[in-house]
Write an enzyme that holds these catalytic residues in place. Structure first.
Site, PDB file in Angstrom:
ATOM      1  CG  ASP A 176      -1.644   7.697   0.557  1.00 48.67           C
ATOM      2  OD1 ASP A 176      -0.767   8.549   0.403  1.00 48.67           O
ATOM      3  OD2 ASP A 176      -2.525   7.451  -0.289  1.00 48.67           O
ATOM      4  CG  ASP A 195      -1.709   1.222   1.407  1.00 47.32           C
ATOM      5  OD1 ASP A 195      -2.419   1.589   0.449  1.00 47.32           O
ATOM      6  OD2 ASP A 195      -1.636   1.851   2.475  1.00 47.32           O
TER       7      ASP A 195
END
Length: 222
Positions: free
Chosen positions: A17, A15
């Site tokens: 953020d 991922d």
């Protein structure tokens, strides 16, 4: 502390953020402006924005008289213009640089243009493969994004380690059948999870060989 898995993996899926970079302050500034325009209670709304696609965050509010696609475009434009304090998660640049190009990808709920802008702002490389918001019909917590990343890397999702920070992303990785490690660098409260957790990539070491990728926690100095 949950131990790290001892087996080797075909690929690592990250991922973005909160996992390899911190853009929380930037995102929350833009979302605050939008939420105030909509008359929402900002403190209760902001925790709901993380880890899922912008359009899905807006759509699930079911606000009368708004176009979720248009509103999502406004939020994304605001986020694109506000990247001054985005920075990498500690240890992430060196960790990513140590990975073979064929064995990792970024899997993000952000639109591709915003993801590239944030990576550049954080001084991180563009990944060899990125799965972004527009690449799937159903975003996290659906597993589609991680399944697509594994497919494009030519590996099984069950042979991947997913690095995540948010409940929606963790649920998506679990549904894809991947292993999970949770990055807690941006967490303000403890996240209940059965998965291994690390506060920074300095807490990991990596070995690579023809059998794949393996993780370990560095031994403390003597």
């Amino acid at each position: 502390m949950t131990p790290l898995p001892t087996r080797r993996f075909a690929a690592f899926l990250f991922d973005m953020d909160g996992t390899i970079l911190s853009s929380i302050a930037s995102a929350e500034r833009s979302w605050t402006i939008w939420a105030e325009r909509q008359g929402l209670d900002v403190p209760s709304f902001l925790p709901t924005i993380h880890g899922v696609r912008t359009v899905e965050t807006i759509r699930r509010l079911a606000l009368p008289g708004i176009d979720p696609e248009a509103e999502a475009a406004w939020v994304t434009a605001a986020e694109m213009a506000d990247v001054d304090d985005i920075e990498p998660i500690p240890g992430a640049p060196a960790f990513l640089a140590a990975l073979p190009a064929h064995a990792w990808a970024v899997v993000t709920s952000a639109p591709r243009a915003l993801a590239e802008r944030r990576l550049q702002a954080a001084g991180l490389p563009l990944p060899p493969l990125m799965i972004a918001a527009e690449d799937v019909t159903a975003g996290k917590p659906a597993p589609d994004c991680f399944l697509l990343a594994a497919e494009r890397l030519g590996v099984a999702a069950a042979d991947c380690m997913v690095f995540e920070d948010a409940p929606a992303g963790i649920a998506a990785a679990e549904a894809a059948g991947a292993a999970v490690i949770v990055i807690t660098a941006t967490h303000h409260r403890t996240l209940a999870t059965a998965h291994p957790t690390i506060a920074s990539y300095d807490a990991l070491s990596i070995t690579t060989d023809r059998d794949g990728l393996a993780l370990a926690r560095p031994s403390p100095p003597q």
